[in-house]
Design an enzyme around this catalytic site. Structure first.
Site, PDB file in Angstrom:
ATOM      1  CD  GLU A 150      -3.028   1.091   2.045  1.00  0.00           C
ATOM      2  OE1 GLU A 150      -2.520   1.872   3.233  1.00  0.00           O
ATOM      3  OE2 GLU A 150      -3.290   0.594   2.533  1.00  0.00           O
TER       4      GLU A 150
ATOM      5  CG  ASP B 276      -1.782   8.730   8.830  1.00  0.00           C
ATOM      6  OD1 ASP B 276      -1.788   8.137   9.269  1.00  0.00           O
ATOM      7  OD2 ASP B 276      -2.022   9.768   8.017  1.00  0.00           O
TER       8      ASP B 276
END
Length: 281
Positions: free
Chosen positions: A45, A56
């Site tokens: 990914e 994040d």
């Protein structure tokens, strides 16, 4: 369309590893891809770096900042993928691109075609506004580019159904809500119920991410019904460690990946010890 994790061994869940293109620098990416391919990782990914991701934690944000500082752009990432792709035997590449930083201003059909022509096997669009989803998803379909969709274990029935219906590469099920790198306990009952629901309707594999750091973690989510696991910040942290210590990032990540594929210890149902390594979807 072949199943995205078709090369996995019978009885063993698929494995996807998240990395930022450009961290380590892009000239290392072909060697990283070859190493992942040789070590039976099913999917890379690969994120086109973008700043300030709201979902994040610090490990992945720092990685994106390093990649951006080294000059990684969509064009340079796609060119690197295109040059490395012919040498890969089993590794599939799912490109993660942020709409606001990377995609906005490009016609959906042009963007989807560029990703496909570079040799990417799937696309995950991050932060795509709801009003633009239909146009982008249709462009991805017309390009023949498999789509990665996402949902959370706490998502409502409508969101789960839409993710299952639209996924054609794999469905990324985020195990718990929050930023990547959090260490919330896995709600196994909830996750198992959601996996049962999704697998009853999804035609694509279901991959679980967030909190996946070890071979034991992969075994646990597979036992709950996941087709694959996504390992994020734990691997990104190893790349950062290699940079700090002056080590070869390919060798460092190779050691980590081999540990993920090592036989998991017998699971007793007791919580294992955790370190402070952050994780990402």
């Amino acid at each position: 369309m072949p199943e995205f994790f078709a090369h996995r061994r019978p009885g063993r869940p698929g494995l996807a590893v998240f990395l930022h293109a450009g961290d380590p620098p892009l000239d290392t990416l072909p060697d990283l891809m070859a190493m992942l391919d040789e070590n039976e990782v099913d999917c890379l990914e690969l994120a086109v770096p973008f700043p300030g991701s709201a979902t994040d934690g610090p490990v992945v944000r720092a990685s994106a900042d390093r990649a951006l500082a080294d000059g990684a752009t969509l064009r340079s990432v796609l060119d690197t993928v295109a040059s490395a792709r012919p040498g890969l035997r089993r590794l599939r590449i799912a490109l993660l691109a942020d709409w606001s930083h990377t995609v906005r201003g490009t016609a959906p059909a042009d963007f989807a075609a560029a990703v496909r022509d570079a040799g990417c096997d799937g696309l995950l669009l991050h932060g795509l506004p709801p009003r633009l989803r239909a146009a982008h998803y249709e462009a991805v379909r017309r390009a023949g580019l498999p789509l990665v969709t996402t949902c959370y274990a706490v998502s409502g029935p409508g969101t789960l159904a839409e993710a299952a219906d639209l996924a054609s590469a794999y469905l990324y099920l985020v195990a718990h809500y929050g930023r990547s790198g959090t260490t919330a306990a896995l709600d196994r009952d909830r996750l198992g119920q959601v996996l049962t629901t999704l697998r009853a309707t999804a035609s694509a594999p279901v991959a679980v991410g967030f909190g996946i750091r070890t071979a034991d973690d992969i075994t646990r989510v597979a036992a709950l019904g996941a087709d694959a696991a996504v390992v994020g910040s734990a691997g990104v942290a190893r790349i950062e460690q290699a940079r700090v210590l002056g080590r070869d990032p390919v060798a460092e990540l190779c050691s980590f990946v081999r540990g993920l594929r090592a036989p998991a210890r017998a699971l007793t149902g007791q919580p294992e010890e955790r370190n402070d390594t952050h994780d990402r979807p």
